[in-house]
Design a protein around this motif. Structure first.
Motif, PDB file in Angstrom:
ATOM      1  N   LEU B 605      75.095   9.838 -22.309  1.00 36.48           N
ATOM      2  CA  LEU B 605      75.386   8.935 -23.416  1.00 36.48           C
ATOM      3  C   LEU B 605      74.844   9.563 -24.685  1.00 36.48           C
ATOM      4  N   HIS B 606      75.671   9.584 -25.717  1.00 38.95           N
ATOM      5  CA  HIS B 606      75.190  10.131 -26.991  1.00 38.95           C
ATOM      6  C   HIS B 606      74.832   8.995 -27.925  1.00 38.95           C
ATOM      7  N   ILE B 607      73.643   9.123 -28.525  1.00 37.53           N
ATOM      8  CA  ILE B 607      73.107   8.022 -29.326  1.00 37.53           C
ATOM      9  C   ILE B 607      72.635   8.553 -30.675  1.00 37.53           C
ATOM     10  N   ASP B 608      71.904   7.743 -31.425  1.00 36.75           N
ATOM     11  CA  ASP B 608      71.279   8.257 -32.649  1.00 36.75           C
ATOM     12  C   ASP B 608      69.863   7.704 -32.756  1.00 36.75           C
ATOM     13  N   GLU B 609      69.211   7.949 -33.870  1.00 39.86           N
ATOM     14  CA  GLU B 609      67.784   7.601 -33.996  1.00 39.86           C
ATOM     15  C   GLU B 609      67.526   6.098 -33.958  1.00 39.86           C
ATOM     16  N   ASP B 610      68.543   5.303 -34.250  1.00 45.25           N
ATOM     17  CA  ASP B 610      68.314   3.862 -34.338  1.00 45.25           C
ATOM     18  C   ASP B 610      68.755   3.102 -33.088  1.00 45.25           C
ATOM     19  N   PHE B 611      69.057   3.850 -32.049  1.00 45.48           N
ATOM     20  CA  PHE B 611      69.593   3.245 -30.821  1.00 45.48           C
ATOM     21  C   PHE B 611      68.655   2.187 -30.243  1.00 45.48           C
ATOM     22  N   ILE B 612      67.393   2.565 -30.062  1.00 43.74           N
ATOM     23  CA  ILE B 612      66.439   1.671 -29.398  1.00 43.74           C
ATOM     24  C   ILE B 612      66.248   0.380 -30.195  1.00 43.74           C
ATOM     25  N   ASP B 613      66.123   0.504 -31.510  1.00 40.79           N
ATOM     26  CA  ASP B 613      65.884  -0.693 -32.330  1.00 40.79           C
ATOM     27  C   ASP B 613      67.114  -1.599 -32.384  1.00 40.79           C
ATOM     28  N   THR B 614      68.278  -0.992 -32.571  1.00 41.50           N
ATOM     29  CA  THR B 614      69.492  -1.796 -32.709  1.00 41.50           C
ATOM     30  C   THR B 614      69.790  -2.570 -31.437  1.00 41.50           C
ATOM     31  N   TYR B 615      69.644  -1.902 -30.307  1.00 41.93           N
ATOM     32  CA  TYR B 615      69.982  -2.539 -29.036  1.00 41.93           C
ATOM     33  C   TYR B 615      68.797  -3.244 -28.393  1.00 41.93           C
ATOM     34  N   ASP B 616      67.650  -3.156 -29.036  1.00 39.89           N
ATOM     35  CA  ASP B 616      66.465  -3.841 -28.548  1.00 39.89           C
ATOM     36  C   ASP B 616      66.113  -3.396 -27.123  1.00 39.89           C
ATOM     37  N   LEU B 617      66.038  -2.097 -26.926  1.00 42.39           N
ATOM     38  CA  LEU B 617      65.736  -1.543 -25.612  1.00 42.39           C
ATOM     39  C   LEU B 617      64.228  -1.382 -25.438  1.00 42.39           C
ATOM     40  N   LYS B 618      63.823  -1.274 -24.187  1.00 40.34           N
ATOM     41  CA  LYS B 618      62.389  -1.185 -23.921  1.00 40.34           C
ATOM     42  C   LYS B 618      62.011   0.267 -23.607  1.00 40.34           C
ATOM     43  N   LEU B 619      61.101   0.794 -24.378  1.00 42.54           N
ATOM     44  CA  LEU B 619      60.615   2.155 -24.150  1.00 42.54           C
ATOM     45  C   LEU B 619      59.398   2.043 -23.249  1.00 42.54           C
ATOM     46  N   ILE B 620      59.443   2.639 -22.048  1.00 41.35           N
ATOM     47  CA  ILE B 620      58.286   2.457 -21.160  1.00 41.35           C
ATOM     48  C   ILE B 620      57.327   3.640 -21.186  1.00 41.35           C
ATOM     49  N   ALA B 621      57.774   4.781 -21.731  1.00 38.52           N
ATOM     50  CA  ALA B 621      56.849   5.908 -21.876  1.00 38.52           C
ATOM     51  C   ALA B 621      57.353   6.808 -22.989  1.00 38.52           C
ATOM     52  N   GLY B 622      56.477   7.548 -23.589  1.00 35.04           N
ATOM     53  CA  GLY B 622      56.877   8.488 -24.631  1.00 35.04           C
ATOM     54  C   GLY B 622      57.155   7.776 -25.939  1.00 35.04           C
ATOM     55  N   ARG B 623      58.083   8.339 -26.710  1.00 34.23           N
ATOM     56  CA  ARG B 623      58.316   7.805 -28.052  1.00 34.23           C
ATOM     57  C   ARG B 623      59.800   7.816 -28.376  1.00 34.23           C
ATOM     58  N   ASP B 624      60.146   7.152 -29.466  1.00 40.20           N
ATOM     59  CA  ASP B 624      61.517   7.112 -29.973  1.00 40.20           C
ATOM     60  C   ASP B 624      61.761   8.389 -30.790  1.00 40.20           C
ATOM     61  N   TYR B 625      63.037   8.621 -31.151  1.00 43.05           N
ATOM     62  CA  TYR B 625      63.338   9.756 -32.027  1.00 43.05           C
ATOM     63  C   TYR B 625      62.638   9.577 -33.366  1.00 43.05           C
ATOM     64  N   ASN B 626      62.234  10.684 -33.913  1.00 46.64           N
ATOM     65  CA  ASN B 626      61.614  10.636 -35.230  1.00 46.64           C
ATOM     66  C   ASN B 626      62.380  11.581 -36.143  1.00 46.64           C
ATOM     67  N   PRO B 627      63.013  11.072 -37.190  1.00 49.51           N
ATOM     68  CA  PRO B 627      63.836  11.920 -38.058  1.00 49.51           C
ATOM     69  C   PRO B 627      63.030  13.035 -38.720  1.00 49.51           C
ATOM     70  N   LEU B 628      61.706  12.852 -38.747  1.00 47.41           N
ATOM     71  CA  LEU B 628      60.884  13.854 -39.403  1.00 47.41           C
ATOM     72  C   LEU B 628      60.597  15.059 -38.512  1.00 47.41           C
ATOM     73  N   ILE B 629      60.796  14.890 -37.205  1.00 51.49           N
ATOM     74  CA  ILE B 629      60.536  16.010 -36.292  1.00 51.49           C
ATOM     75  C   ILE B 629      61.840  16.753 -36.059  1.00 51.49           C
ATOM     76  N   SER B 630      61.894  17.978 -36.528  1.00 53.35           N
ATOM     77  CA  SER B 630      63.180  18.680 -36.535  1.00 53.35           C
ATOM     78  C   SER B 630      63.683  18.980 -35.123  1.00 53.35           C
ATOM     79  N   THR B 631      62.803  19.205 -34.143  1.00 55.06           N
ATOM     80  CA  THR B 631      63.255  19.531 -32.780  1.00 55.06           C
ATOM     81  C   THR B 631      63.885  18.332 -32.096  1.00 55.06           C
ATOM     82  N   ASP B 632      63.696  17.147 -32.674  1.00 58.32           N
ATOM     83  CA  ASP B 632      64.236  15.956 -32.031  1.00 58.32           C
ATOM     84  C   ASP B 632      65.762  15.950 -31.927  1.00 58.32           C
TER      85      ASP B 632
END
Lengths: 110, 881
Positions: B605-632
């Motif tokens: 599935l291809h998504i973007d940086e706002d996927f988790i917030d828009t769809y109200d998904l639960k992150l159980i480990a790690g972190r969301d995409y960060n636009p400031l981190i270029s490797t993301d």
């Protein structure tokens, strides 16, 4: 009382004739009427009457009408147009027959 | 002096005894004798003697002789007419019984007719094609865990190569259909639309299938590249009333297609539909992967020699693929042939061009029709048995069996025949009346012309004859075969309560009712569960917009514009809709320090940086995409299920990297990156599918759907119009395609809803019919036992006690039928539930509720009938007897 042998062919004509003089009649009434008209000389038995009535119904000479009388249904029969036509023919035929019989019994001198 | 009802009855029974059963004659003679008797009685003779005297006026056997003579004068037509008249009168006289029978039969025959038309419709797909021997090539993939998946997709080069190498394969035709709507425009008039029914097809399609060209060359219209055949509607839509032949339509603003033919709108009963068929050979110019042997994205149809054996051809497929693809392609995959006529009723093949119909569904419907018909027949038979037994007693005591048999058989068969005929006519009307609702329910366009199907007429006549004979002949024969002695001894009384066939029929009725009620209860609960189950994300207020032909590089701008609207709180762009969509699949190589590489085929599935917030998904480990981190831009998110498949903890997963081949603007290239976060499982496909492992990353080239989280329901209309205005500045001249996620999700379960509604209706009808039968039967029993009720009341029983006396037997029957219905219902419904990976625990209380419901309604029905009898004054009742 006439013998049934003699009467057999005339029942139909008799019944038609009786019916033609009344608006509608039921079976028992017909037998009583014939008895009265013939001074008890002609008795139409049930065994002859009903098969003839049903046959004439079938041929369309009479029609039946059901009327509730007390706790049972009575079937009134009345003559149809084709029934009265047939009656005319039958009476004609019978009169010719009687005349013929007279001729046979009293031959006119030749 | 007028005769009483009883006296008339006595005389009538005597006549029947003497073999007079032709109704008009019976009426004549009855009236005749009654008149005679009445005359005698006025003379002071008692009834009994008067009756004897009247009879003695006849010679012995004269009565039966009269009957015989009368019958000889009659034609069979008038005989039949007279019986029909008697039957008609009898039907009118016994209103309750007749109503129960006619009502039940009418409804059940109407339901049978509708279901028949539906089944005929569904099983007549693809019957009309000019070529009879067309097969579809279908392929099968077996995954690691042994699961097989059939797909209608095949490779583009397969068909032509097969025809070249296999002499039995005479010709091949292919279809390609892009999964999203495509832009078609008429440049000269500047009109463009998104078309959902555009396919790419070989000329062979026009040869194989019933696609009639009104204008154009049926044999060559699609044989050249850059040609297109369009339907009349499309011609109107793009060219108005001018002649479309030779004009140009542009596909996706880049490929020009010359209109080479206009086709009649394709028949509905076909396994695919199209408004535009573009020539397949056009694809070569812009669809680079067309020569790829392993990409399966096309439908292949083969014309097979008439006498060829399909199994023998299929047996040579592995060798064929080995030579052309090699690389162990055959280890997991195989291909087989499927008759085109079988496609519509075969389920479980993915990537069909049109959804098929589950055969199971047709079987269920067919059974329901038969069951309801059976219930109505059972009532008919039961009520007639009860009636005939009553008459056995009446007449039997007078040692009269001879006349009764013919009389009963004639009367019952004609009566049931007449009622069946009446029901038949009424049901035709009812079927026509119900057809629009039925169509709406099933989403079909069935017409009443289905009624003129000769097979249907044959079936209906067969049903009518069977019902008449069963309901008429059986009870009459059964009644008349009760021995005279038994009848004399009053044995028919016990027969009435020990009517085993009647009880058996009632038992079956209750078994069926119970199973239907259990089924409906469980289907409803499961449906409720599916709709209420937590999806793992929130669909609330999510408006979806197809990106259609908004240029990829403009999407970030679109997103910003949308976010600037005060009614929009979040925006996320994805490759798929999150309801009922099938994700892409890819092979992923997972590697981490201290563990060996693991390759898994997983959903993509291809998504973007706002996927988790828009769809109200639960992150159980790690972190969301960060636009400031270029490797993301090359980092991955995975779902919990993926970890389960890998057998790693969230902590370990965050140390892992993933590599896979992806398709970008410049072709296929490998992509590698770290797992930065793990999401709790969420449902992407429908609840019918188990959640699979899923890998998510950012891939702007695959952005197909924009999800906007709207602020408040109150401003939805405003928000939609603003969003439309905003988006249309990026895609001028095209209609914006938008929908709410919740609506889309609700539609996923329309099949369950249909099944639910159908079974609800069927069960209600079945229950009503069964209880009407019970009502009729108890009414007759109550009338029959009038004197017993009276006696009991005189002896001090109260109304309630009498109701229980009657209910006892039926409650017993219900209890036994529940014993049978429970295990059957459990077995069937449990199996049904097993189809669902997410399902309710079997609700045992449904069984209990069903039992209580059935018993309660029965006692209520019986109470209703018996109360009247029980409240009657016992003195009058007993005196009458």
């Amino acid at each position: 009382m006439y013998s049934s042998q003699l009467l057999k062919g005339t029942f139909q004509t008799i019944i038609l004739k009786v019916l033609s003089e009344h608006k509608r009649m039921y079976g028992y009434e017909i037998t009583q009427k014939v008895k009265a008209l013939s001074n008890n000389e002609i008795v139409v038995t049930e065994g002859s009457l009903y098969p003839i009535l049903h046959k004439m119904d079938e041929m369309g000479w009479v029609t039946a009408e059901r009327v509730t009388i007390g706790n049972r249904t009575r079937r009134y029969y009345s003559l149809t147009r084709s029934g009265s036509n047939s009656l005319k023919l039958k009476i004609d035929e019978f009169e010719r027959f009687v005349n013929t019989m007279k001729d046979i019994f009293n031959p006119s001198p030749a | 002096m007028e005769l009483t009802k009883n006296q008339v009855q006595l005389i009538e029974q005597d006549l029947i005894k003497r073999g007079i059963h032709y109704p008009p004659l019976k009426e004549d003679l009855l009236d005749h004798i009654c008149t005679e008797v009445e005359t005698k009685m006025t003379e002071g003779i008692k009834f009994q003697d008067a009756h004897q005297k009247a009879l003695s006026l006849f010679l012995p056997k004269e009565l039966i002789h009269t009957h015989t003579k009368t019958m000889q004068t009659l034609t069979s037509f008038s005989l039949l007419k007279s019986y029909a008249q008697t039957a008609y009168r009898s039907i009118l006289r016994r209103k309750t019984n007749s109503f129960i029978n006619v009502f039940g039969l009418t409804i059940s025959i109407a339901i049978c007719i509708l279901i028949f038309i539906f089944i005929r419709y569904e099983s007549s797909y693809d019957q009309q094609h000019p070529e009879p021997n067309i097969y579809r090539l279908t392929s099968k993939t077996t995954s690691d865990n042994g699961q097989t998946e059939n797909t209608a997709f095949t490779g583009a080069p397969w068909g032509p190569a097969l025809v070249e190498e296999f002499p039995e394969l005479l010709d091949a035709g292919r279809i390609m259909k892009y999964r999203l709507d495509v832009l078609v425009s008429n440049k000269s008039s500047n009109t463009s639309f998104y078309e959902s029914d555009l396919i790419w097809g070989d000329q062979q399609l026009l040869n194989f299938f019933k696609i009639d060209l009104i204008v154009g060359d049926q044999k060559n219209a699609l044989s050249q590249p850059n040609t297109v055949v369009i339907s009349e509607e499309i011609a109107k839509k793009y060219f108005g009333n001018t002649d479309p032949i030779g004009k140009v339509l542009t596909y996706n603003s880049e490929v020009d297609l010359v209109v080479s033919g206009v086709m009649r709108t394709m028949p509905e009963k076909m396994h695919f539909e199209a408004d535009l068929i573009c020539s397949f050979s056009t694809l070569k110019s812009f669809w680079q992967i067309i020569d790829n042997w392993t990409i399966r994205y096309y439908h292949t149809y083969l014309k097979i020699q008439e006498d060829a054996e399909v199994a023998k051809i299929e047996a040579r497929f592995p060798d064929f693929f080995d030579r052309h693809i090699g690389n162990g392609w055959n280890q997991r995959r195989s291909a087989f042939l499927q008759r085109v006529t079988d496609i519509h009723l075969t389920t479980g093949t993915s990537n069909e061009l049109k959804p098929g119909t589950n055969k199971q569904y047709l079987y269920i419907l067919g059974s329901v029709a038969i069951i309801i018909l059976f219930l109505a027949c059972a009532n008919f038979i039961n009520l007639n048995i009860a009636r005939s037994l009553k008459r056995t007693k009446e007449v039997g005591i007078r040692k009269v069996m001879g006349g009764l048999r013919t009389d009963l058989v004639h009367q019952f068969v004609l009566e049931s025949g007449l009622m069946t005929l009446l029901s038949l006519i009424l049901s035709l009307g009812l079927a026509q009346l119900l057809l629009p609702f039925f169509n709406q329910l099933l989403g079909k366009k069935l017409t009443i012309f289905g009624l003129f199907d000769p097979l249907l007429i044959v079936y209906i006549l067969l049903i009518a004859i069977t019902v008449s004979l069963l309901a008429g002949l059986y009870p009459a024969i059964k009644a008349s075969s009760v021995g005279t002695i038994l009848a004399l001894k009053g044995k028919s009384t016990t027969k009435f309560s020990k009517n085993s066939v009647g009880d058996g029929l009632m038992f079956f009725q209750f078994v069926i009712c119970a199973i239907l009620i259990i089924s409906i209860g469980i289907i409803k609960q499961q449906q409720h569960y599916l709709l209420a189950k937590d999806l793992g994300y929130s669909q609330e207020q999510l408006l979806m917009i197809s990106t259609n032909n908004i240029a990829t590089k403009e999407l970030p701008l679109v997103k910003n514009q949308l976010l600037s609207l005060p009614e929009v709180t979040n925006v996320s762009i994805t490759s798929h809709k999150l309801a009922g969509d099938q994700p892409y699949y890819s092979s992923y190589i997972f590697s981490g320090s201290g563990m060996s590489n693991d390759t898994l085929g997983l959903g993509r599935l291809h998504i973007d940086e706002d996927f988790i917030d828009t769809y109200d998904l639960k992150l159980i480990a790690g972190r969301d995409y960060n636009p400031l981190i270029s490797t993301d831009t090359t980092s991955f998110l995975v779902n919990e299920k993926t970890l389960e498949m890998l057998g790693v903890t969230p902590g370990q997963a965050l140390d892992m990297t993933i590599e896979y081949l992806t398709q970008g603007e410049n072709g296929r290239y490998p992509r590698a990156g770290r797992i930065i976060g793990v999401l709790a499982n969420f449902h992407l496909e429908s609840m019918h599918q188990e959640i699979d492992g899923l890998v998510m990353d950012i891939q702007p080239a695959r952005a197909h759907f924009i999800a906007c989280k709207l602020l408040d329901k109150g401003v939805n209309a405003l928000a939609i119009s603003k969003i439309e205005a905003e988006v249309s500045t990026f895609a001028p001249g095209t209609a914006i395609d938008h929908f709410f996620m919740e609506d889309l999700y609700g539609n996923l379960y329309s099949n369950e809803k249909k099944l639910d509604i159908l079974i609800s209706i069927a069960s209600s009808v079945a229950i009503i019919i069964a209880f009407m039968g019970l009502f009729g039967l108890v009414s007759q029993l109550a009338a029959y036992k009038k004197s017993e009720i009276g006696l009991r009341k005189v002896l001090g029983a109260n109304a309630l006690g009498i109701v229980f006396m009657f209910s006892y037997k039926y409650v017993k029957i219900i209890l036994v039928s529940l014993l049978v219905a429970f295990p059957l219902g459990y077995h069937w419904m449990n199996n049904w539930l097993l189809n669902y990976p997410y399902r309710i625990d079997f609700p045992h209380f449904t069984m209990l509720a069903t039992g209580l419901f059935l018993i309660g309604i029965s006692i209520l029905t019986i109470g209703l009938v018996v109360r009247k009898a029980a409240n009657a004054n016992p003195i009058t009742v007993l005196r009458e007897d």
